[in-house]
Design an enzyme around this catalytic site. Sequence first.
Site, PDB file in Angstrom:
ATOM      1  CG  HIS A   1       0.023   2.809   4.254  1.00 16.09           C
ATOM      2  ND1 HIS A   1      -0.702   1.647   4.107  1.00 16.09           N
ATOM      3  CD2 HIS A   1       0.916   2.576   5.242  1.00 16.09           C
ATOM      4  CE1 HIS A   1      -0.251   0.749   4.976  1.00 16.09           C
ATOM      5  NE2 HIS A   1       0.718   1.296   5.678  1.00 16.09           N
TER       6      HIS A   1
ATOM      7  CB  CYS B   1      -0.908   0.040   1.232  1.00 13.71           C
ATOM      8  SG  CYS B   1      -2.060  -1.333   1.337  1.00 13.71           S
TER       9      CYS B   1
HETATM   10 CA   LIG Z   1      -3.220  -2.233  -0.776  1.00 12.44          CA
END
Ligand SMILES: [Ca+2]
Length: 474
Positions: A129, A75
């Site tokens: 994120h 991420c």
């Molecule tokens: Ca992800």
Amino acid sequence: MGTLGLTGLGLLSPGILQAGKEDNKPPNILFITLDDLNDWTSVLDPKAPIKTPNIERLAKRGTLFTHAYCASAACNPSRTAILTGLRPTTSGVYGNKADWRKALPDAVTIPQHFMAHGYRTEGAGKIFHHHYGGAFHDKASFHDFLMMPDPPDAPMPKKKLNGLAKYGSPNTDWGPWPADEADAIDVRTADYVIRSLRKKHDKPFFLAAGIFRPHMPFFAPQRFFDLYPSDNVTMPEILEGDIDDLPSGASKLLKSKKWFFKELMEIEAESPGTWKEAVRGYQASATFADAQVGRILDALDKSNYADNTIIVLWSDHGYHLGEKEHWEKFALWEKTNHVPFIIAAPGITHPDTHCDKPVSLLDIYPTLIELCSLKAKPELDGISLMPLLRNPEAEWTRPALMTYMRGNHAVRDERWRYILYADGTEELYDHQNDPNEWTNVAGDPKNKQAINRLKRWLPTTEAPPAPDMKRPKT
Ligand SMILES: [Ca+2]
Ligand SMILES: [Ca+2]
């Protein structure tokens, strides 16, 4: 896959290749992200079990890139690369805990660049994120933003829905949740975006929808599980012994990630069907995420902005469900890096067009700059996809480059995936003959030329890893 919708290309001239040009209004941007959605989806493969009818609907409005790849299969490094336009080897942001903003204090994110051009920027859900209660989110990027709670599905079920209390974390779960659909994180995110689309905007807007599913826990309302009955779950195609030809670099890179599938298989041996239920959870969550995309598209079409809004949709990386005895992401194979990616730009893209050239999500930033005539940013690592939006078969020699943790890279061109690990070991897959990447042909002397050609695209310098963020005191 074929290339469609090229009729009329000859009529276009550079003078009209700008959305909204007719009435001189700058185009709005609807920026839709999905989390962990891989290529086992009907939008990328009509034979795949995961139904994504709404993402397909969006693909019919514009250009679907059938060979799009993230910059890094996790991420934080993937999203940092997309939103700053800088790849991990430039930024040093390789891992999920790297403090990207501290590493790049002067980086102007995509929404910030739009802000500087007079845009109103709004968003909800997971754009940056999500970790440490939203500490990775960038407040400077949005005039208004609806944060995800932490955990996103709060309140979480009192007991894990899968009954596996000792397996993984509370997030290592799957099942129908929540009972009331309105409580689902992605319904709330889509609601925020829909409310924004219903407003009267005086300024052009950049509106970001950060859909969290199918990220784990694989929660979705019951009706999405009903689409995938337990007695009829399609499982991933897996070759026994597939990992036997992997080099040492692969096992070193994935050492800390092996527990997930290994433990799942131990549970499976005791309770057959557990793996199937996990796969079913991923499928249900993915179709639930797709349904939120559908709600947002419906709202756009009912709004005043449908004809003057560029839509971009991407997933931050792919996902393994047992292929190569691996679960989740964090690898350099096709399944972890190949993502859905669509751009629909009124007046520029042609409806229902497929582009099969290998492209990177790093290219989103420079493409948006060109689409909206923003100030150029030559320091960005990606390149504008405008030539491919104009003509999906335009000459395109650049392959996609992926990095996972410093020193490990993959290069994907139209035929091959080449992987070079930090310890110098290699993999090579021939997608023309081996779409599942079952046979590593890096050692075959007749492939030496292909490897040497692909190697030329590897980064020549690699920034040292940026320090991890310290967990903020709560
Ligand atoms: Ca992800
Ligand atoms: Ca193999």
